[in-house]
Write an enzyme that holds these catalytic residues in place. Structure first.
Site, PDB file in Angstrom:
ATOM      1  N   LYS A 165       0.858  -1.197   0.000  1.00 45.25           N
ATOM      2  CA  LYS A 165       0.000   0.000   0.000  1.00 45.25           C
ATOM      3  C   LYS A 165       0.892   1.245   0.000  1.00 45.25           C
ATOM      4  O   LYS A 165       1.022   1.946   1.011  1.00 45.25           O
ATOM      5  CB  LYS A 165      -0.946  -0.047   1.199  1.00 45.25           C
ATOM      6  CG  LYS A 165      -2.308   0.551   0.924  1.00 45.25           C
ATOM      7  CD  LYS A 165      -3.291   0.173   2.008  1.00 45.25           C
ATOM      8  CE  LYS A 165      -4.509   1.075   2.024  1.00 45.25           C
ATOM      9  NZ  LYS A 165      -5.284   1.122   0.788  1.00 45.25           N
TER      10      LYS A 165
HETATM   11  N1  PPE Z   1      -7.478  -2.113  -3.657  1.00 41.91           N
HETATM   12  C1  PPE Z   1      -6.995  -0.860  -3.491  1.00 41.91           C
HETATM   13  C2  PPE Z   1      -6.238  -0.246  -4.604  1.00 41.91           C
HETATM   14  C3  PPE Z   1      -7.212  -0.191  -2.289  1.00 41.91           C
HETATM   15  O1  PPE Z   1      -6.723   1.034  -2.137  1.00 41.91           O
HETATM   16  C4  PPE Z   1      -7.961  -0.806  -1.267  1.00 41.91           C
HETATM   17  C5  PPE Z   1      -8.219  -0.098   0.020  1.00 41.91           C
HETATM   18  C6  PPE Z   1      -8.450  -2.117  -1.480  1.00 41.91           C
HETATM   19  C7  PPE Z   1      -8.172  -2.740  -2.675  1.00 41.91           C
HETATM   20  C8  PPE Z   1      -9.193  -2.876  -0.412  1.00 41.91           C
HETATM   21  O2  PPE Z   1      -8.340  -3.224   0.646  1.00 41.91           O
HETATM   22  P1  PPE Z   1      -8.868  -3.448   2.139  1.00 41.91           P
HETATM   23  O3  PPE Z   1      -9.223  -2.101   2.681  1.00 41.91           O
HETATM   24  O4  PPE Z   1      -7.744  -4.071   2.843  1.00 41.91           O
HETATM   25  O5  PPE Z   1     -10.059  -4.342   2.028  1.00 41.91           O
HETATM   26  N2  PPE Z   1      -8.368   1.296  -0.083  1.00 41.91           N
HETATM   27  C9  PPE Z   1      -8.288   2.083   1.107  1.00 41.91           C
HETATM   28  C10 PPE Z   1      -8.068   3.549   0.818  1.00 41.91           C
HETATM   29  C11 PPE Z   1      -9.070   4.241  -0.001  1.00 41.91           C
HETATM   30  C12 PPE Z   1      -8.832   5.731  -0.063  1.00 41.91           C
HETATM   31  O6  PPE Z   1      -9.550   6.388  -0.801  1.00 41.91           O
HETATM   32  O7  PPE Z   1      -7.965   6.266   0.643  1.00 41.91           O
HETATM   33  C13 PPE Z   1      -9.446   1.808   2.053  1.00 41.91           C
HETATM   34  O8  PPE Z   1     -10.458   1.239   1.665  1.00 41.91           O
HETATM   35  O9  PPE Z   1      -9.324   2.177   3.214  1.00 41.91           O
END
Ligand code: PPE
Length: 305
Positions: free
Chosen positions: A156
């Protein structure tokens, strides 16, 4: 989405006033994107804040930092404590979002950041819905998801999100709510800040991690609860055309939770409203995050605020 300010931010070991949580403009991460972050949700149940999968988020933060050669100057336990301390100090008694950030600070210019300090901040603030709960209208982005051999999408990393910002803005300016990325081979990948699932003939499918997705914690949660509910879940390559031929599609993410996708490239998904499997998973998901399911209680950290 504008920020709802809280009172304090945890910075490098101490709480500072929200408005004083600043960095120097020569901060390495500001120039080169050399930072990693997490997004964690806390749910207020009327008397306690329930933080979902805190340990797993902190673990991923450490892995993301490792990919960028960053040594976080605290233990994972200390980072968990910092998160809890930040939530408490801000007396957040409503649903909130927690944003830990680890970044290369001030001290060097140029592309070798190894001598720049690794700094840590944690913000926590009230947060509502991220996407329209009733469902989102999506397009397939003209931008490809960053390739796994270009930048690591599974980490991330802040710099990775330039790719997401490009796709998101393009989607919005073209009248959609959200974009779906294909990977550099043309397979369905993920959203700009969400993982993606489809349902075909009652079988749930989601792209495998090698397509270059973030290994979502919500994705993992949904796979586990769906299997337990008796659904078949496949992690497999998905062709773009399947986006137009599926019965249901939805996004998962900490911020997005479970958000139905109601159309893709102007073709309705199913009947154009939330599908029955998506609805069932969503109901179960909220029971799990609120700590109402015994088996998954260990995923929920209860904090007295
Ligand atoms: N893909 C991406 C690219 C991504 O950024 C997230 C989370 C996910 C999948 C889902 O991951 P998880 O939260 O572990 O289920 N994106 C984070 C940030 C968004 C933002 O706008 O800032 C979030 O959902 O917190």
């Amino acid at each position: 989405m504008s920020i709802v300010e809280a009172k304090y931010i945890w910075m490098d070991g101490k709480l500072v006033e929200w408005s004083d949580a600043n960095v120097h403009v020569m901060t390495h991460a500001l120039h080169y994107g050399t930072a990693v972050f997490e997004g964690i949700r806390g749910y207020w149940d009327g008397s306690r804040l329930k933080v979902f999968r805190l340990k797993d988020h902190v673990r991923r933060l450490f892995y993301s930092a490792k990919v960028l050669y960053m040594q976080i100057p605290y233990s994972p336990e200390k980072v968990e404590e910092a998160i809890i301390e930040t939530v408490r100090a801000n007396q957040i008694r409503e649903n909130c979002y927690i944003r830990p950030l680890v970044y290369r600070g001030y001290g060097v210019i140029g592309l070798n950041p190894l001598k720049a300090p690794v700094r840590v901040a944690v913000a926590a603030f009230p947060f509502g819905k991220y996407l329209e709960e009733k469902g989102v209208r999506c397009c397939v982005s003209s931008w490809r998801r960053i390739a796994i051999d270009s930048q690591p999408p599974a980490a991330k990393v802040c710099g990775n999100y330039v790719n997401s910002c490009l796709a998101k803005v393009e989607a919005i300016l073209n009248g959609f709510d959200e974009a779906i990325f294909l990977d550099n081979h043309g397979y369905v990948c993920e959203g700009t800040g969400e993982n993606l699932f489809i349902v075909r003939d009652g079988v749930i499918a989601t792209p495998p991690t090698v397509t270059g997705i973030l290994e979502g914690i919500t994705r993992d949660t949904v796979i586990k609860i769906a299997k337990e509910m008796g659904f078949e879940v496949q992690e497999r390559l998905i062709a773009r055309s399947e986006l137009y031929m599926c019965e249901e599609a939805f996004f998962t993410g900490t911020a997005a939770e479970i958000t139905p996708i109601v159309s893709i490239d102007n073709r309705p998904v199913g009947d154009g409203s939330i599908g029955p499997i998506t609805r069932k998973l969503k109901t179960r998901y909220f029971e799990v995050v609120m700590g109402k399911v015994d088996k998954y209680k260990t995923w929920v950290t209860e904090i007295e605020v």
